[in-house]
Design a protein around this motif. Structure first.
Motif, PDB file in Angstrom:
ATOM      1  N   PRO A  89       3.231 -39.047 -84.457  1.00  0.00           N
ATOM      2  CA  PRO A  89       3.496 -39.011 -83.009  1.00  0.00           C
ATOM      3  C   PRO A  89       2.626 -38.040 -82.234  1.00  0.00           C
ATOM      4  CG  PRO A  89       5.549 -39.100 -84.222  1.00  0.00           C
ATOM      5  CD  PRO A  89       4.465 -38.909 -85.241  1.00  0.00           C
ATOM      6  N   ARG A  90       2.442 -36.824 -82.732  1.00  0.00           N
ATOM      7  CA  ARG A  90       1.639 -35.851 -81.997  1.00  0.00           C
ATOM      8  C   ARG A  90       0.167 -36.264 -81.971  1.00  0.00           C
ATOM      9  NH1 ARG A  90       1.572 -30.523 -83.932  1.00  0.00           N
ATOM     10  NH2 ARG A  90       1.236 -29.783 -81.811  1.00  0.00           N
ATOM     11  N   PHE A  91      -0.290 -36.861 -83.064  1.00  0.00           N
ATOM     12  CA  PHE A  91      -1.674 -37.344 -83.097  1.00  0.00           C
ATOM     13  C   PHE A  91      -1.877 -38.437 -82.050  1.00  0.00           C
ATOM     14  CE2 PHE A  91      -4.611 -40.596 -84.905  1.00  0.00           C
ATOM     15  CZ  PHE A  91      -5.790 -39.882 -84.728  1.00  0.00           C
ATOM     16  N   ARG A  92      -0.926 -39.352 -81.938  1.00  0.00           N
ATOM     17  CA  ARG A  92      -1.062 -40.434 -80.967  1.00  0.00           C
ATOM     18  C   ARG A  92      -0.964 -39.906 -79.531  1.00  0.00           C
ATOM     19  NH1 ARG A  92       1.389 -46.106 -83.317  1.00  0.00           N
ATOM     20  NH2 ARG A  92       0.190 -46.108 -85.255  1.00  0.00           N
ATOM     21  N   TRP A  93      -0.160 -38.900 -79.314  1.00  0.00           N
ATOM     22  CA  TRP A  93      -0.093 -38.285 -77.980  1.00  0.00           C
ATOM     23  C   TRP A  93      -1.451 -37.677 -77.630  1.00  0.00           C
ATOM     24  CZ3 TRP A  93       4.796 -37.000 -75.257  1.00  0.00           C
ATOM     25  CH2 TRP A  93       4.581 -36.296 -74.060  1.00  0.00           C
ATOM     26  N   PHE A  94      -2.036 -36.990 -78.622  1.00  0.00           N
ATOM     27  CA  PHE A  94      -3.345 -36.397 -78.409  1.00  0.00           C
ATOM     28  C   PHE A  94      -4.377 -37.469 -78.088  1.00  0.00           C
ATOM     29  CE2 PHE A  94      -7.353 -34.727 -80.457  1.00  0.00           C
ATOM     30  CZ  PHE A  94      -7.685 -33.879 -79.402  1.00  0.00           C
ATOM     31  N   LEU A  95      -4.328 -38.611 -78.798  1.00  0.00           N
ATOM     32  CA  LEU A  95      -5.255 -39.707 -78.508  1.00  0.00           C
ATOM     33  C   LEU A  95      -5.106 -40.191 -77.066  1.00  0.00           C
ATOM     34  CD1 LEU A  95      -5.415 -42.138 -81.565  1.00  0.00           C
ATOM     35  CD2 LEU A  95      -7.040 -40.380 -80.864  1.00  0.00           C
ATOM     36  N   ALA A  96      -3.868 -40.280 -76.574  1.00  0.00           N
ATOM     37  CA  ALA A  96      -3.651 -40.726 -75.199  1.00  0.00           C
ATOM     38  C   ALA A  96      -4.316 -39.768 -74.210  1.00  0.00           C
ATOM     39  CB  ALA A  96      -2.152 -40.827 -74.916  1.00  0.00           C
ATOM     40  N   ALA A  97      -4.179 -38.468 -74.461  1.00  0.00           N
ATOM     41  CA  ALA A  97      -4.820 -37.484 -73.582  1.00  0.00           C
ATOM     42  C   ALA A  97      -6.336 -37.623 -73.634  1.00  0.00           C
ATOM     43  CB  ALA A  97      -4.404 -36.076 -74.000  1.00  0.00           C
ATOM     44  N   VAL A  98      -6.878 -37.859 -74.837  1.00  0.00           N
ATOM     45  CA  VAL A  98      -8.325 -38.013 -75.000  1.00  0.00           C
ATOM     46  C   VAL A  98      -8.839 -39.227 -74.225  1.00  0.00           C
ATOM     47  CG1 VAL A  98     -10.124 -38.597 -76.688  1.00  0.00           C
ATOM     48  CG2 VAL A  98      -8.485 -36.777 -77.190  1.00  0.00           C
ATOM     49  N   VAL A  99      -8.091 -40.321 -74.250  1.00  0.00           N
ATOM     50  CA  VAL A  99      -8.505 -41.530 -73.528  1.00  0.00           C
ATOM     51  C   VAL A  99      -8.566 -41.262 -72.026  1.00  0.00           C
ATOM     52  CG1 VAL A  99      -7.789 -43.853 -72.865  1.00  0.00           C
ATOM     53  CG2 VAL A  99      -7.737 -43.175 -75.264  1.00  0.00           C
ATOM     54  N   VAL A 100      -7.535 -40.613 -71.482  1.00  0.00           N
ATOM     55  CA  VAL A 100      -7.536 -40.300 -70.043  1.00  0.00           C
ATOM     56  C   VAL A 100      -8.745 -39.431 -69.694  1.00  0.00           C
ATOM     57  CG1 VAL A 100      -6.292 -39.136 -68.176  1.00  0.00           C
ATOM     58  CG2 VAL A 100      -5.036 -40.510 -69.854  1.00  0.00           C
ATOM     59  N   LEU A 132     -16.937 -36.727 -58.959  1.00  0.00           N
ATOM     60  CA  LEU A 132     -15.606 -36.521 -58.392  1.00  0.00           C
ATOM     61  C   LEU A 132     -14.553 -37.251 -59.220  1.00  0.00           C
ATOM     62  CD1 LEU A 132     -16.369 -36.847 -54.566  1.00  0.00           C
ATOM     63  CD2 LEU A 132     -15.784 -34.762 -55.831  1.00  0.00           C
ATOM     64  N   LEU A 133     -14.865 -38.475 -59.653  1.00  0.00           N
ATOM     65  CA  LEU A 133     -13.946 -39.218 -60.508  1.00  0.00           C
ATOM     66  C   LEU A 133     -13.715 -38.472 -61.825  1.00  0.00           C
ATOM     67  CD1 LEU A 133     -12.292 -41.775 -61.183  1.00  0.00           C
ATOM     68  CD2 LEU A 133     -14.405 -42.769 -62.087  1.00  0.00           C
ATOM     69  N   GLY A 134     -14.794 -37.969 -62.421  1.00  0.00           N
ATOM     70  CA  GLY A 134     -14.670 -37.244 -63.685  1.00  0.00           C
ATOM     71  C   GLY A 134     -13.813 -36.002 -63.555  1.00  0.00           C
ATOM     72  N   ALA A 135     -13.973 -35.276 -62.464  1.00  0.00           N
ATOM     73  CA  ALA A 135     -13.180 -34.062 -62.261  1.00  0.00           C
ATOM     74  C   ALA A 135     -11.697 -34.388 -62.137  1.00  0.00           C
ATOM     75  CB  ALA A 135     -13.674 -33.323 -61.013  1.00  0.00           C
ATOM     76  N   GLY A 136     -11.368 -35.432 -61.396  1.00  0.00           N
ATOM     77  CA  GLY A 136      -9.971 -35.803 -61.209  1.00  0.00           C
ATOM     78  C   GLY A 136      -9.304 -36.246 -62.495  1.00  0.00           C
ATOM     79  N   LEU A 137      -9.990 -37.071 -63.288  1.00  0.00           N
ATOM     80  CA  LEU A 137      -9.406 -37.546 -64.537  1.00  0.00           C
ATOM     81  C   LEU A 137      -9.299 -36.428 -65.569  1.00  0.00           C
ATOM     82  CD1 LEU A 137     -11.022 -41.084 -64.827  1.00  0.00           C
ATOM     83  CD2 LEU A 137      -8.621 -40.532 -64.424  1.00  0.00           C
ATOM     84  N   ALA A 138     -10.226 -35.488 -65.555  1.00  0.00           N
ATOM     85  CA  ALA A 138     -10.129 -34.347 -66.464  1.00  0.00           C
ATOM     86  C   ALA A 138      -8.899 -33.507 -66.140  1.00  0.00           C
ATOM     87  CB  ALA A 138     -11.390 -33.495 -66.378  1.00  0.00           C
ATOM     88  N   ALA A 139      -8.627 -33.323 -64.858  1.00  0.00           N
ATOM     89  CA  ALA A 139      -7.439 -32.565 -64.467  1.00  0.00           C
ATOM     90  C   ALA A 139      -6.170 -33.283 -64.923  1.00  0.00           C
ATOM     91  CB  ALA A 139      -7.427 -32.369 -62.950  1.00  0.00           C
ATOM     92  N   LEU A 140      -6.128 -34.608 -64.767  1.00  0.00           N
ATOM     93  CA  LEU A 140      -4.973 -35.380 -65.204  1.00  0.00           C
ATOM     94  C   LEU A 140      -4.800 -35.296 -66.718  1.00  0.00           C
ATOM     95  CD1 LEU A 140      -2.675 -37.370 -64.638  1.00  0.00           C
ATOM     96  CD2 LEU A 140      -4.364 -39.230 -64.731  1.00  0.00           C
ATOM     97  N   ALA A 141      -5.896 -35.425 -67.454  1.00  0.00           N
ATOM     98  CA  ALA A 141      -5.834 -35.356 -68.917  1.00  0.00           C
ATOM     99  C   ALA A 141      -5.330 -33.991 -69.390  1.00  0.00           C
ATOM    100  CB  ALA A 141      -7.210 -35.645 -69.514  1.00  0.00           C
ATOM    101  N   THR A 142      -5.706 -32.946 -68.684  1.00  0.00           N
ATOM    102  CA  THR A 142      -5.245 -31.604 -69.042  1.00  0.00           C
ATOM    103  C   THR A 142      -3.730 -31.516 -68.940  1.00  0.00           C
ATOM    104  OG1 THR A 142      -7.322 -30.648 -68.249  1.00  0.00           O
ATOM    105  CG2 THR A 142      -5.453 -29.151 -68.479  1.00  0.00           C
ATOM    106  N   ILE A 143      -3.149 -32.151 -67.930  1.00  0.00           N
ATOM    107  CA  ILE A 143      -1.695 -32.164 -67.788  1.00  0.00           C
ATOM    108  C   ILE A 143      -1.048 -32.912 -68.956  1.00  0.00           C
ATOM    109  CG2 ILE A 143       0.205 -32.990 -66.348  1.00  0.00           C
ATOM    110  CD1 ILE A 143      -1.650 -32.603 -63.914  1.00  0.00           C
TER     111      ILE A 143
END
Length: 452
Positions: free
Chosen positions: A264-275, A421-432
């Protein structure tokens, strides 16, 4: 970047590496009732008194990556200019070529990781992958249109896909959890030192060929020839020096589980990586952005060298820091740096600003790449690591294609600042998303000494 990394490698030279907690053992077999016992293959189940094979793997893999990146970066730094100036390709074609290349590599990594777990062999796949990439680079000598460059990059990145997951699994199997961050940091430092060498070679070729303001077909062909020398040497080093470490079978999924391990934690990490990756377009756009503020081709290569010097100097310390404070904390900091860098690139107007921004970008690379790979090794036990690294790289590659293609079209439709600008926004979302990763031992690493 490589010079700094070289100094860092010297700091962590064999005497320091010798103290890393390394894991491996020897499976032995002998004649019944006899005294003869022959060592056959290194496994990740026992810890013998002499740990040389595992340390040997760290250095073999690191030197192989150094030579390969020296080869690759000789071409990567020039490729956007070759495509847009010598071949007349539009920015969208640059995004397509890089996106297809990275996606191909990542999907192949998923399959090669699964095969390496089923086969319980890492080294043969890694050697074959490096060899395929070397052969594919040679085809650039005859690529005179951007579709042919696309085909060449498809094959070259395919070779990368074959080698990467088994290589990363071999490295993770050679290190305990307490030293995995440092081990992957040293590997990244060597890889980045190779990038400095490659970018310096590209700079020399550019100046010698008189291509400082416009790339020519002849200058690029010289760079291809130069790049083939370290590429061939890398294949030989891995084939002759690295030792196989076979993960021992475990109860449960083992080598027969799904392509993406059920952790489960690995898959959560993958989701963050995709974002995160959806906003992480190819660095070719950084080079093109540098040109929009008045930087020449040599200056653009120079700023990449600076980026890699910073990356090399900080990769091992960042890995070591992750061993002490945790991988997630370091990755959150890395992704925050990325968001700030991309926002700054969207607003940059002068060359000196680009130099400063990309120096900071080197810190992102140092805190992200090796630490993320070490984190994968922490979240998944040894027998599943081939598939885990394959899934990790596949997630990046699947997201990389739309990231680079969309970035190319945003550039053409809205201007050079839009992709950043798109990259900055998605990086912030992925960090969350990464911040919300559940803590604790919900993914126990059982029967895998390499994890402890």
């Amino acid at each position: 970047m490589r010079a700094g990394r070289h100094a860092r490698l010297a700091h962590h030279s064999p005497s320091r590496l010798a103290n890393l907690p390394l894991t491996h053992g020897r499976a032995r077999r002998g004649r019944t009732g006899g005294a003869l016992v022959a060592a056959s293959v290194v496994t990740a189940t026992e810890r013998p008194a002499v740990e040389l094979p595992s340390r040997r793997n760290v250095w073999a893999v690191s030197i192989t990556s150094l030579l390969t990146d020296a080869s690759t970066e000789t071409l990567t730094g020039l490729l956007p200019f070759y495509l847009t100036q010598a071949l007349g390709a539009p920015p969208s074609a640059v995004g397509l070529i890089e996106g297809v290349g990275e996606t191909t590599a990542s999907l192949v990594k998923l399959a090669s990781g699964w095969v390496s777990d089923r086969w319980r062999r890492r080294k043969p796949l890694a050697v074959f992958g490096y060899g395929l990439s070397t052969a594919a680079k040679a085809t650039l000598l005859v690529a005179r249109s951007w579709p042919l460059v696309l085909a060449s990059r498809f094959l070259e990145r395919g070779g990368k896909g074959v080698r990467t997951a088994p290589r990363d699994a071999l490295l993770a199997d050679s290190l305990s959890a307490g030293s995995r961050g440092l081990g992957f940091g040293l590997h990244r430092a060597a890889d980045t030192f190779g990038a400095v060498i490659g970018l310096t070679a590209a700079l020399v070729v550019t100046l010698a060929a008189g291509a400082a303001t416009r790339m020519s077909i002849g200058a690029f062909r010289v760079a291809v020839v130069v790049s083939l020398i370290p590429a061939a040497a890398a294949v030989l080093v891995l084939a002759l020096v690295a030792r196989e470490i076979r993960p021992a079978p475990t109860a449960g999924e083992g080598q027969s589980g799904p392509l993406v391990p059920r952790r489960p934690r690995f898959r959560w990490f993958l989701a963050a990586v995709v974002v995160f990756t959806l906003g992480n377009s190819t660095d070719a756009f950084l080079l093109l952005r540098a040109q929009t503020v008045g930087m020449t081709i040599p200056a653009s290569l120079g700023v990449l060298i600076l980026l890699n010097v910073v990356h090399a100097a900080l990769a091992a310390p960042a890995g070591r820091l992750s061993d002490r404070v945790g991988r997630r904390s370091v990755l959150i900091a890395a992704w925050g740096i990325y968001a700030a860098v991309y926002l700054a690139m969207a607003l940059a107007r002068k060359p000196w600003q680009v130099w400063a921004i990309l120096a900071v970008y080197g810190a992102y690379y140092a805190a992200n790449e090796g630490v993320a790979k070490a984190f994968v090794g922490d979240l998944v036990p040894g027998p599943e690591r081939g598939r885990a690294y394959g899934a990790y790289h596949a997630a990046i590659g699947i997201a990389a294609l739309p990231a680079s293609v969309v970035a190319g079209y945003l550039w053409q439709a809205l201007g050079p600042g839009a992709p950043f600008l798109l990259g900055a926004g998605l990086a912030a979302l992925a960090t969350i998303v990464l911040w919300g990763l559940p803590s604790g031992a919900s993914d126990p690493i059982t029967a895998a000494p390499a994890a402890g």
